[in-house]
Design an enzyme around this catalytic site. Structure first.
Site, PDB file in Angstrom:
ATOM      1  CB  ALA C 243      26.520 -20.380 -36.899  1.00 55.70           C
ATOM      2  CG  HIS C 244      22.138 -22.236 -35.636  1.00 56.16           C
ATOM      3  ND1 HIS C 244      21.999 -23.467 -35.060  1.00 56.16           N
ATOM      4  CD2 HIS C 244      22.558 -22.446 -36.893  1.00 56.16           C
ATOM      5  CE1 HIS C 244      22.301 -24.393 -35.949  1.00 56.16           C
ATOM      6  NE2 HIS C 244      22.651 -23.807 -37.079  1.00 56.16           N
ATOM      7  CG  ASN C 245      21.373 -23.317 -31.049  1.00 54.19           C
ATOM      8  OD1 ASN C 245      20.752 -23.335 -32.111  1.00 54.19           O
ATOM      9  ND2 ASN C 245      20.775 -23.181 -29.897  1.00 54.19           N
TER      10      ASN C 245
END
Lengths: 329, 329, 329
Positions: C243-245
């Site tokens: 997922a993001h980051n």
């Protein structure tokens, strides 16, 4: 790259400016990585200690956190730094990928398809018979839309997405990469000689409301008959499975790698945690939450939070986990 | 749209007609949504109460359920309404998406590839060197088949599917959207200096029998050497992972989001529930069932049902769940 | 097909030849399936009993296993048959799929893109504005690379892979089929009227180091701001969600169907088992291992192995499992 003054930024987030700076802001970064043309966020006391050593020229800070701006640096104090961040991200959003022409010459579009005003179709896209795209639809390169599908205004499909025949898609939806909409559901019957399996045709379709977002490599299968339905505002993460004849109410959230077996019903505002899975023909009523990793085998009442495998009321499950930990000692 | 008389429908499902109607039937719908040109199904007593208020002109009913047809409406009583539904779905299956030409001019087909009679290749497809498609194969737009692959008669691949080099695919198979067949398996060795990982080449292939169906966004990896094998009649749902060198017998079923690690063996008729996962080098013997959400770490004897994480005999696991619930009180 | 003498093979694996054969070796096979032009491997005593009945002309054998070669057959004794196999697989690796021309005429390449020397772009690929491909990059047919992305030397993307705008990809990477790089992360805020959800723009990107491999149908989302980062040498299996980051250190391994929620940090050399999932904002420190099927809700110290759902130290979890089994009796 856009560049905004502190005053222009504060016009967006409506906080209180503390301090002064000669720097203009052209982007957002984490507090320990930011440079003096970037803004950062302090929404939590544990990040406040990094402010002194940060190179950021601006921090958006929760107003309950006590900080001094320092030399040539600015704080903007707000009620909710996370919300301010979300609004500022919109201001700094870069241009979407470039389109040379509205309809790329390598796109294959059946002559019976209708494309609305301002819609753009990228290289290598395929649009089948009787497809109707509304206005301002964007299909990035290599998207496939099969026959008799309708797509509403301002919907975007990113590359690799496949939308099969007879799907009905609302407006302002986003399909990320390699999404599969409308594949056959998973259903078989024993063959007449009892020695194999015969496919049950799936003659239904998929109906998706307005403002729905579906993450990369996720799947929504068509109904056996009738429709698989996602209500307005549903937000579906990556690698999620939604099987045939599921019905989701408004604004449901399904996190990454979660899945619904066939004919599951979600009320409005249901939240399904990451990697959770729900048994077929189960109903999760409005406002209920399923914790990450859970396996739900029974209906969940409205507003309740369930957790674990098999999932039960979350407080009950936490007690089970504590009891087991004690038992093992 | 097809439209059938009650008599034409009964010729397909061989039941007993009760009542009369002037309506013809052009589709199937759930009992509470159906209109008077649609048939519905009552396979379970709990749906019988909705018949009085339904607008359906026809219900296919299990003959153990006591109902009256009502005015200008018909019941067809059958032994098994679910089976009758499956057969009727075939009768109402709409035409598959349209093909303008057998081989679309934008498809790229290597000059050494052989395409059988009646086979159709959609826009944007790529077919590599020495590929052999049998007769009546259908590749929907934007399918990729790499070199030296063979595909049997009447097999269908939906848009977005990728079949890598040297795969051997049987007849009457179905690959749904964005399926990945024949990617390298996941194997590494420590580098000679011990400071990194070196990829182990995967020089085997994938061999898929006849009548196999693979769901959207599922993956079958090639063997390290030798083959990853799916036996005749296997049915694989969406988002399923089948790793390198797995061997599946005949008519195995794997539900959505389940996965097999490397070198797992399934006997014939094995059923793997949704989101279940199986440890590498494990054997699940013929006729065994793995419950949804289970994590299997040991071989499973023929015919046995296992459940839970870690999976054990299902009755044993149910006892564990009961015991833990009591303990927590 | 390549064909090697016993001496040529031993030059690769540096073992001790026992016995003689007139056969040349053209491939590798499992001991019970091999014919007399194939080599097999005996890395484990349990396979040794099959040697007498095997048709293989050559077995690579761990030198701790006592075996006789037999008539017209050869053993090569080595310290580590698995390592020897990995090296021999390289020797027998067949040619990669064929390219007719370096840049296929049906590929659509923006005029601002730069393609390095020796790079090859297959049929139906799309390469957007300002994309930079290094030297010897291979994009198989139907790959999409959106604007401002850079891809390093010798990186390969297999068909169906989508790499979205502004991604930064290192050299010697491999993307298998239908991989999705750089889709938006999953983040929403309540709308100002509290009655719905508003998308949080994701203006960050994905940064992938050198020597990274990503399996079929896996996803790496872009950062909300800043970057989602995969360090050099990470190896990601099929159907994995990142997922993001998230930030992954060097040489992390994630097995099939596992997933990281937003802002998870992995140190160097972390191993995530199949189907495991990790809660958002969690840190798994260097050298830690997460067992298959686990659900991790807390940080994991360096070098530790955790297991179960919710995951705890693996020895503690094994004790819990034993205690529960006893309790149920």
């Amino acid at each position: 790259m856009k560049s905004l003054t502190i005053q222009e930024i504060n016009a967006i987030i409506n906080g209180e400016i503390v301090g002064e700076t000669t720097h203009k802001i052209s982007g957002l970064e984490q507090i320990q990585k930011a440079n003096n043309t970037q803004a950062t966020f302090i929404g939590n006391r544990k990040y406040a200690k990094h402010w002194a050593d940060s190179n950021a020229a601006l921090a958006i800070v929760n107003d309950t956190i006590d900080l001094e701006p320092g030399d040539n640096r600015v704080l903007i104090k707000v009620k909710n730094a996370d919300l301010a961040m979300a609004k500022l991200l919109e201001a700094f959003t870069p241009e979407a990928p470039y389109f040379e022409t509205e309809i790329h010459p390598t796109a294959v579009i059946d002559k019976t398809a209708k494309i609305g005003k301002g819609s753009r179709v990228g290289a290598g896209c395929y649009i089948g018979k009787n497809v109707v795209l509304g206005d301002n639809v964007t299909l990035y390169p290599n998207v496939t839309v099969l026959d008799d599908t309708t797509i509403g205004d301002y919907t975007t499909a990113w590359s690799g997405t496949i939308i099969r025949e007879r799907s009905e898609i609302g407006s302002h939806c986003i399909f990320h990469n390699n999404v599969s909409i409308g594949a056959d559901g998973f259903g078989y019957r024993p063959s007449d000689d009892g020695r194999g399996l015969v496919k049950i045709p799936h003659i239904g379709n998929v109906v998706i409301g307005n403002g729905v977002e579906i993450g990369a490599n996720s799947c929504v299968d068509r109904g056996k008959f009738s429709s698989t339905i996602l209500g307005d505002g549903c937000k579906i993460d990556n690698l999620v499975q939604i099987a045939h004849n599921c019905v989701l109410g408004r604004s449901c959230i399904m996190a990454g790698s979660s899945g619904l077996a066939g004919s599951v019903t979600l009320g409005d505002g249901v939240m399904i945690g990451g990697s959770a899975s729900i048994k077929d023909h189960t109903t999760i009523h409005s406002g209920a939450t399923v914790g990450a990793g859970s396996g739900v085998m029974n209906d969940v009442p409205a507003g309740k939070t369930v957790l674990g495998y098999p999932a039960v009321d979350s407080r009950e499950m936490l007690k089970q986990w504590v009891a087991l930990r004690k038992l093992a000692r």
